[in-house]
Design a protein around this motif. Structure first.
Motif, PDB file in Angstrom:
ATOM      1  N   ILE A  37       4.484   0.827   7.083  1.00 44.39           N
ATOM      2  CA  ILE A  37       4.727  -0.658   7.241  1.00 44.39           C
ATOM      3  C   ILE A  37       6.403   0.478   6.557  1.00 44.39           C
ATOM      4  O   ILE A  37       6.569   1.356   6.131  1.00 44.39           O
ATOM      5  CB  ILE A  37       4.444  -1.303   6.494  1.00 44.39           C
ATOM      6  N   SER A  38       6.967  -0.088   7.357  1.00 46.08           N
ATOM      7  CA  SER A  38       8.502   0.142   7.409  1.00 46.08           C
ATOM      8  C   SER A  38       9.713  -0.614   7.191  1.00 46.08           C
ATOM      9  O   SER A  38      10.192  -2.400   7.247  1.00 46.08           O
ATOM     10  CB  SER A  38       8.935   0.554   8.465  1.00 46.08           C
ATOM     11  N   ASP A  39      10.917  -0.978   6.341  1.00 42.27           N
ATOM     12  CA  ASP A  39      11.670  -1.694   5.450  1.00 42.27           C
ATOM     13  C   ASP A  39      12.884  -1.663   6.690  1.00 42.27           C
ATOM     14  O   ASP A  39      13.141  -0.445   6.605  1.00 42.27           O
ATOM     15  CB  ASP A  39      12.098  -1.391   4.494  1.00 42.27           C
ATOM     16  N   ASP A  83      10.757  -7.927   4.258  1.00 43.47           N
ATOM     17  CA  ASP A  83       9.877  -7.612   2.309  1.00 43.47           C
ATOM     18  C   ASP A  83       9.320  -6.886   2.334  1.00 43.47           C
ATOM     19  O   ASP A  83       8.464  -6.940   2.516  1.00 43.47           O
ATOM     20  CB  ASP A  83       9.793  -9.933   2.053  1.00 43.47           C
ATOM     21  N   TYR A  84       9.622  -6.064   2.076  1.00 40.00           N
ATOM     22  CA  TYR A  84       9.009  -4.203   2.032  1.00 40.00           C
ATOM     23  C   TYR A  84       8.070  -4.702   0.598  1.00 40.00           C
ATOM     24  O   TYR A  84       6.266  -4.424   1.072  1.00 40.00           O
ATOM     25  CB  TYR A  84       9.362  -2.776   2.127  1.00 40.00           C
ATOM     26  N   GLN A  85       8.327  -4.806  -0.617  1.00 42.46           N
ATOM     27  CA  GLN A  85       7.184  -4.801  -1.307  1.00 42.46           C
ATOM     28  C   GLN A  85       6.169  -5.238  -1.370  1.00 42.46           C
ATOM     29  O   GLN A  85       4.879  -5.340  -1.428  1.00 42.46           O
ATOM     30  CB  GLN A  85       8.172  -4.848  -2.767  1.00 42.46           C
ATOM     31  N   SER A  86       6.631  -7.149  -1.457  1.00 43.00           N
ATOM     32  CA  SER A  86       5.418  -7.964  -0.836  1.00 43.00           C
ATOM     33  C   SER A  86       4.635  -7.512  -0.030  1.00 43.00           C
ATOM     34  O   SER A  86       3.476  -7.567  -0.231  1.00 43.00           O
ATOM     35  CB  SER A  86       6.145  -9.631  -0.026  1.00 43.00           C
ATOM     36  N   LEU A  87       5.268  -6.900   1.608  1.00 43.99           N
ATOM     37  CA  LEU A  87       4.110  -6.769   2.160  1.00 43.99           C
ATOM     38  C   LEU A  87       3.222  -5.093   1.479  1.00 43.99           C
ATOM     39  O   LEU A  87       1.898  -4.959   1.700  1.00 43.99           O
ATOM     40  CB  LEU A  87       4.465  -6.054   3.273  1.00 43.99           C
ATOM     41  N   TYR A  88       3.946  -4.286   0.816  1.00 42.15           N
ATOM     42  CA  TYR A  88       3.576  -3.265   0.174  1.00 42.15           C
ATOM     43  C   TYR A  88       2.113  -3.540  -0.403  1.00 42.15           C
ATOM     44  O   TYR A  88       0.895  -3.634  -0.540  1.00 42.15           O
ATOM     45  CB  TYR A  88       4.370  -2.024  -0.747  1.00 42.15           C
ATOM     46  N   ASP A  89       2.914  -4.567  -1.212  1.00 41.57           N
ATOM     47  CA  ASP A  89       1.265  -5.018  -2.899  1.00 41.57           C
ATOM     48  C   ASP A  89       0.513  -5.730  -2.107  1.00 41.57           C
ATOM     49  O   ASP A  89      -0.657  -5.782  -2.836  1.00 41.57           O
ATOM     50  CB  ASP A  89       2.338  -6.241  -3.458  1.00 41.57           C
ATOM     51  N   LYS A  90       0.853  -6.714  -0.539  1.00 42.30           N
ATOM     52  CA  LYS A  90      -0.294  -7.136  -0.110  1.00 42.30           C
ATOM     53  C   LYS A  90      -1.615  -5.818   0.241  1.00 42.30           C
ATOM     54  O   LYS A  90      -2.464  -6.194   0.660  1.00 42.30           O
ATOM     55  CB  LYS A  90      -0.321  -8.067   0.853  1.00 42.30           C
ATOM     56  N   ALA A  91      -1.164  -5.209   0.949  1.00 46.67           N
ATOM     57  CA  ALA A  91      -1.500  -3.626   1.287  1.00 46.67           C
ATOM     58  C   ALA A  91      -2.288  -3.863   0.599  1.00 46.67           C
ATOM     59  O   ALA A  91      -3.248  -3.230   0.615  1.00 46.67           O
ATOM     60  CB  ALA A  91      -0.834  -3.303   1.899  1.00 46.67           C
ATOM     61  N   ILE A  92      -1.724  -2.920  -1.124  1.00 48.16           N
ATOM     62  CA  ILE A  92      -2.853  -2.251  -1.472  1.00 48.16           C
ATOM     63  C   ILE A  92      -3.690  -3.587  -2.200  1.00 48.16           C
ATOM     64  O   ILE A  92      -4.876  -2.993  -2.485  1.00 48.16           O
ATOM     65  CB  ILE A  92      -1.859  -1.867  -2.696  1.00 48.16           C
ATOM     66  N   ALA A  93      -3.533  -5.030  -3.175  1.00 48.01           N
ATOM     67  CA  ALA A  93      -4.716  -5.806  -3.129  1.00 48.01           C
ATOM     68  C   ALA A  93      -5.701  -5.461  -2.184  1.00 48.01           C
ATOM     69  O   ALA A  93      -6.451  -6.045  -2.422  1.00 48.01           O
ATOM     70  CB  ALA A  93      -3.478  -6.838  -3.053  1.00 48.01           C
ATOM     71  N   ALA A  94      -5.583  -5.579  -1.405  1.00 46.48           N
ATOM     72  CA  ALA A  94      -5.859  -6.023   0.265  1.00 46.48           C
ATOM     73  C   ALA A  94      -6.926  -4.395  -0.321  1.00 46.48           C
ATOM     74  O   ALA A  94      -8.060  -4.153   0.690  1.00 46.48           O
ATOM     75  CB  ALA A  94      -5.675  -6.597   1.450  1.00 46.48           C
ATOM     76  N   GLY A  95      -7.119  -3.243  -0.766  1.00 46.65           N
ATOM     77  CA  GLY A  95      -7.179  -2.693  -0.551  1.00 46.65           C
ATOM     78  C   GLY A  95      -6.851  -1.169   0.123  1.00 46.65           C
ATOM     79  O   GLY A  95      -7.903   0.162  -0.059  1.00 46.65           O
TER      80      GLY A  95
END
Length: 174
Positions: free
Chosen positions: A143-145, A100-112
């Motif tokens: 992170i890798s899809d 679930d790449y997009q979800s993890l990517y978005d969480k990382a961005i949201a975490a700063g």
């Protein structure tokens, strides 16, 4: 285990000579190595700007951990070149894999976290992102899809390594 990213699945090494590095790992008994010369990325961006990175990679597993060797062939801006220009060679990143790449990517961005470089190989399900997390050499986070064909290839490499008898140690992929 990272509470944000999960389990480390890969250690990535940036090297100046891919073939020499593969042979050193073979001396340690790690293999077989799957080499992809002149990777074709769908896109590659460094700090948000397109960058024409030219690179080759080699992959092998030692148990559950995949080792990736990366040699950049040109001087296009990248986190790999930053690492080499800082006088380093060797372990540059740890990678976390996700379905679930997009979800993890978005969480990382949201975490700063901020993106160092990112791209894709083989379509949408081949995306990857490296975050600017280096506090010591080797601490960049990727992170890798793996939801598509890349995940199947990674499973094949792991399974092949588990039963490898030392023959055919270098396998060049077209």
């Amino acid at each position: 285990m990272s509470r944000l990213f999960g389990e480390i699945r890969q250690i990535g090494y940036v090297v100046r000579d891919l073939d020499a590095s593969v042979h050193k790992w073979l001396e340690l008994g790690v293999g077989p190595w799957f080499i992809v010369k002149d990777i074709q990325t769908d896109y590659f961006r460094y700090r948000g700007e397109d960058s024409p990175v030219q690179m080759s990679i080699a992959l092998a597993n030692s148990g559950d951990i995949q080792l990736e060797l990366i040699q950049q062939h040109n001087d296009a801006p990248s986190g790999y070149l930053d690492f080499l220009d800082a006088g380093h060679e060797g372990a540059q990143h740890v990678a976390y894999w996700t379905d679930d790449y997009q979800s993890l990517y978005d969480k990382a961005i949201a975490a700063g976290f901020t993106v160092l470089h990112e791209g894709a190989i083989g379509g949408e399900q081949g995306r990857f992102a490296y975050f600017a997390t280096e506090f010591d050499p080797g601490t960049v986070v990727e992170i890798s899809d793996i939801s598509g064909p890349k995940g199947q290839v990674f499973d094949y490499i792991k399974n092949t390594a588990a039963t490898w008898d030392g023959t055919d140690p270098i396998r060049v992929t077209p």
